[in-house]
Design a protein around this motif. Sequence first.
Motif, PDB file in Angstrom:
ATOM      1  N   VAL A 148       0.842  -1.195   0.000  1.00 23.53           N
ATOM      2  CA  VAL A 148       0.000   0.000   0.000  1.00 23.53           C
ATOM      3  C   VAL A 148       0.880   1.248   0.000  1.00 23.53           C
ATOM      4  N   ALA A 149       1.808   1.312   0.951  1.00 24.37           N
ATOM      5  CA  ALA A 149       2.659   2.495   1.069  1.00 24.37           C
ATOM      6  C   ALA A 149       3.889   2.161   1.896  1.00 24.37           C
ATOM      7  N   ILE A 150       4.994   2.870   1.611  1.00 21.30           N
ATOM      8  CA  ILE A 150       6.203   2.721   2.410  1.00 21.30           C
ATOM      9  C   ILE A 150       6.778   4.093   2.727  1.00 21.30           C
ATOM     10  N   ILE A 151       7.566   4.143   3.800  1.00 15.45           N
ATOM     11  CA  ILE A 151       8.280   5.358   4.151  1.00 15.45           C
ATOM     12  C   ILE A 151       9.660   4.956   4.650  1.00 15.45           C
ATOM     13  N   THR A 152      10.687   5.611   4.114  1.00 14.00           N
ATOM     14  CA  THR A 152      12.049   5.279   4.501  1.00 14.00           C
ATOM     15  C   THR A 152      12.448   6.041   5.756  1.00 14.00           C
ATOM     16  N   SER A 153      13.599   5.689   6.289  1.00  9.73           N
ATOM     17  CA  SER A 153      14.092   6.389   7.473  1.00  9.73           C
ATOM     18  C   SER A 153      14.339   7.857   7.173  1.00  9.73           C
ATOM     19  N   GLY A 154      14.584   8.182   5.913  1.00  8.66           N
ATOM     20  CA  GLY A 154      14.797   9.568   5.533  1.00  8.66           C
ATOM     21  C   GLY A 154      13.525  10.320   5.203  1.00  8.66           C
ATOM     22  N   ALA A 184      14.417  -4.200   8.414  1.00  6.33           N
ATOM     23  CA  ALA A 184      15.664  -3.794   9.033  1.00  6.33           C
ATOM     24  C   ALA A 184      16.733  -3.540   7.974  1.00  6.33           C
ATOM     25  N   TYR A 185      17.827  -2.925   8.390  1.00  5.22           N
ATOM     26  CA  TYR A 185      18.905  -2.642   7.456  1.00  5.22           C
ATOM     27  C   TYR A 185      19.551  -3.915   6.920  1.00  5.22           C
ATOM     28  N   ASN A 186      19.382  -5.038   7.630  1.00  6.82           N
ATOM     29  CA  ASN A 186      19.887  -6.317   7.115  1.00  6.82           C
ATOM     30  C   ASN A 186      18.844  -7.034   6.260  1.00  6.82           C
ATOM     31  N   LEU A 187      17.783  -6.316   5.898  1.00  7.43           N
ATOM     32  CA  LEU A 187      16.704  -6.771   5.014  1.00  7.43           C
ATOM     33  C   LEU A 187      15.764  -7.780   5.674  1.00  7.43           C
TER      34      LEU A 187
END
Length: 116
Positions: A48-54, A99-102
């Motif tokens: 549906v939607a995503i938001i990155t850490s930035g 997570a950053y490790n996917l």
Amino acid sequence: QVQLAESGGGLVQPGGSLRLSCVVSGSITSFAVMGWFRQGPGKQRELVAIITSGGTTNYADSVKGRFTISRDNAKNTAYLQMNSLKPEDTAVYYCNSRAYNLRDYWGQGTQVTVSS
């Protein structure tokens, strides 16, 4: 153990609004991406939607202009504001964190039903 807890689902009439919340155990800043997915009756789970850490966001074409994803790092919470809801938005909505490790983590889901 990371846990995600969604809330805010329910029954709403067409054209109405709902806001979903996803509280993350631990620090939400530990995750590169927060997202919302949904699975309608007889359908596959879809993004549906995503938001990155930035703060960069991306939306499925079917919800652009109607849904808004956001995150409050201080509250370890991600949100999905849903406006102008349609019957075809009816689904179980799942919160996801990557997570950053996917590695992916999922909430238990919250039901959204759009019906008159």
